[in-house]
Design a protein around this motif. Sequence first.
Motif, short mmCIF file in Angstrom:
data_model
loop_
_atom_site.label_atom_id
_atom_site.label_comp_id
_atom_site.label_asym_id
_atom_site.label_seq_id
_atom_site.Cartn_x
_atom_site.Cartn_y
_atom_site.Cartn_z
N PRO A 1 0.83 -1.21 0.00
CA PRO A 1 0.00 0.00 0.00
C PRO A 1 0.86 1.26 0.00
CG PRO A 1 0.02 -1.03 2.18
CD PRO A 1 0.68 -2.00 1.24
N GLU A 2 0.51 2.19 -0.85
CA GLU A 2 1.27 3.44 -0.96
C GLU A 2 0.63 4.49 -0.07
OE1 GLU A 2 1.76 4.35 -5.12
OE2 GLU A 2 2.66 2.40 -5.54
N CYS A 3 0.78 4.28 1.23
CA CYS A 3 0.09 5.11 2.22
C CYS A 3 0.47 6.58 2.12
CB CYS A 3 0.40 4.60 3.63
SG CYS A 3 -0.03 2.86 3.89
N TRP A 4 1.69 6.85 1.67
CA TRP A 4 2.13 8.24 1.55
C TRP A 4 1.34 9.01 0.49
CZ3 TRP A 4 4.69 3.97 -0.20
CH2 TRP A 4 4.97 3.90 -1.57
N ARG A 5 0.65 8.29 -0.39
CA ARG A 5 -0.17 8.95 -1.41
C ARG A 5 -1.65 8.97 -1.05
NH1 ARG A 5 -1.02 7.67 -6.37
NH2 ARG A 5 -0.68 5.42 -6.33
N CYS A 6 -2.01 8.42 0.08
CA CYS A 6 -3.42 8.24 0.44
C CYS A 6 -4.01 9.54 0.98
CB CYS A 6 -3.56 7.14 1.48
SG CYS A 6 -5.26 6.89 2.03
N VAL A 7 -5.04 10.02 0.32
CA VAL A 7 -5.69 11.27 0.76
C VAL A 7 -6.52 11.06 2.02
CG1 VAL A 7 -5.74 12.25 -1.56
CG2 VAL A 7 -7.68 10.85 -0.77
N GLY A 8 -6.77 9.78 2.37
CA GLY A 8 -7.54 9.48 3.57
C GLY A 8 -6.69 8.97 4.72
N ARG A 9 -5.39 9.14 4.61
CA ARG A 9 -4.47 8.58 5.60
C ARG A 9 -4.80 9.05 7.02
NH1 ARG A 9 1.99 7.80 5.23
NH2 ARG A 9 2.42 7.53 7.45
N GLU A 10 -5.22 10.28 7.16
CA GLU A 10 -5.50 10.85 8.47
C GLU A 10 -6.53 10.04 9.25
OE1 GLU A 10 -7.33 15.04 10.30
OE2 GLU A 10 -6.66 14.92 8.20
N TRP A 11 -7.48 9.43 8.54
CA TRP A 11 -8.57 8.73 9.21
C TRP A 11 -8.43 7.21 9.15
CZ3 TRP A 11 -9.31 12.57 5.49
CH2 TRP A 11 -9.54 13.85 6.03
N CYS A 12 -7.48 6.72 8.38
CA CYS A 12 -7.28 5.29 8.21
C CYS A 12 -6.77 4.66 9.51
CB CYS A 12 -6.29 5.05 7.07
SG CYS A 12 -5.83 3.31 6.85
N ARG A 13 -7.27 3.46 9.81
CA ARG A 13 -6.88 2.76 11.03
C ARG A 13 -5.81 1.69 10.80
NH1 ARG A 13 -9.18 6.57 12.68
NH2 ARG A 13 -10.90 6.66 14.21
N TYR A 14 -5.27 1.63 9.60
CA TYR A 14 -4.23 0.63 9.31
C TYR A 14 -3.01 0.92 10.19
CZ TYR A 14 -0.97 -2.15 6.43
OH TYR A 14 -0.05 -3.06 5.98
N PRO A 15 -2.55 -0.06 10.99
CA PRO A 15 -1.48 0.22 11.95
C PRO A 15 -0.08 0.28 11.35
CG PRO A 15 -2.16 -2.08 12.10
CD PRO A 15 -3.10 -1.42 11.13
N ASP A 16 0.08 -0.24 10.13
CA ASP A 16 1.42 -0.31 9.53
C ASP A 16 1.55 0.61 8.33
OD1 ASP A 16 2.20 -2.37 11.37
OD2 ASP A 16 1.06 -3.80 10.15
N LYS A 17 1.14 1.85 8.49
CA LYS A 17 1.22 2.82 7.38
C LYS A 17 2.65 2.98 6.90
CE LYS A 17 -2.84 5.59 8.68
NZ LYS A 17 -3.14 4.98 9.98
N ARG A 18 2.78 3.11 5.60
CA ARG A 18 4.10 3.20 4.98
C ARG A 18 4.40 4.62 4.55
NH1 ARG A 18 5.10 -2.31 1.54
NH2 ARG A 18 3.98 -3.73 2.94
N ASP A 19 5.66 4.98 4.72
CA ASP A 19 6.12 6.27 4.22
C ASP A 19 6.70 6.10 2.84
OD1 ASP A 19 5.44 7.66 6.57
OD2 ASP A 19 7.29 6.98 7.53
N ALA A 20 6.89 7.21 2.15
CA ALA A 20 7.44 7.14 0.79
C ALA A 20 8.82 6.52 0.82
CB ALA A 20 7.51 8.53 0.19
N PRO A 21 9.14 5.66 -0.13
CA PRO A 21 10.48 5.04 -0.16
C PRO A 21 11.55 6.10 -0.38
CG PRO A 21 9.28 4.61 -2.20
CD PRO A 21 8.30 5.23 -1.26
N ALA A 22 12.69 5.85 0.19
CA ALA A 22 13.82 6.79 0.05
C ALA A 22 14.29 6.82 -1.40
CB ALA A 22 14.96 6.38 0.95
N THR A 23 14.64 7.99 -1.85
CA THR A 23 15.13 8.12 -3.23
C THR A 23 16.63 8.37 -3.23
OG1 THR A 23 14.64 10.49 -3.16
CG2 THR A 23 12.95 9.05 -4.05
#
Length: 214
Positions: free
Chosen positions: A192-214
């Motif tokens: 899951p590309e959580c860093w792109r999720c517009v609903g991240r603030e309200w999502c209850r997924y415990p393992d949210k992902r940040d954008a991969p390092a470039t």
Amino acid sequence: MTKADVARFIEALALANPDPESELTYVDAFTLLVAVVLSAQATDVSVNKATAGLFREAPDPASMVALGEEGVARHIRTIGLWRAKARNVVALSARLLAEHDGQVPGDRTALEALPGVGRKTASVVLNVFFGESAMAVDTHIFRLGNRTGLAPGKTPRAVEDGLVARIPPERLRPSHHWLILHGRYVCKARAPECWRCVGREWCRYPDKRDAPAT
């Protein structure tokens, strides 16, 4: 999620994609129904490639029956379960001619009585073509319902009932598209590309992902 957070999550999806549409290619209720039947365990892209030639040769129930199982199979061999799907497409076309004057019924019970048509397929047709606020729960929406906390449930029907009860009624019909597209392109199954999720603030997924390092 609380019901208020569900509304905020859906509103965020709405703002990001105001006019969601099905990615299946169709021109009427019949071609939509066939495309949805063919889309089980197949991508919309692969179905669209297969139906381009199929619908040119058989755009209606009568020509589909005349084409026959082998003729349909010739067009759809690139998608999964093509033999069973070819059989169902011809059988449902024959049933439409025999029982519905060749027209796709806008009634759930009649739709689900057609060969190869289950609750999810009927819901898609009712939502997309007939404008009903039906919630079709595919693998993407089932995953989202559970992962995000939108509507946890052990079965697709449980998730469907939860979404229908919790999504604001005026947002229910387009939510079918918003959730499918979000699951397809952002809240993916394995990564899951959580860093792109517009609903991240309200999502209850415990393992949210940040954008991969470039």
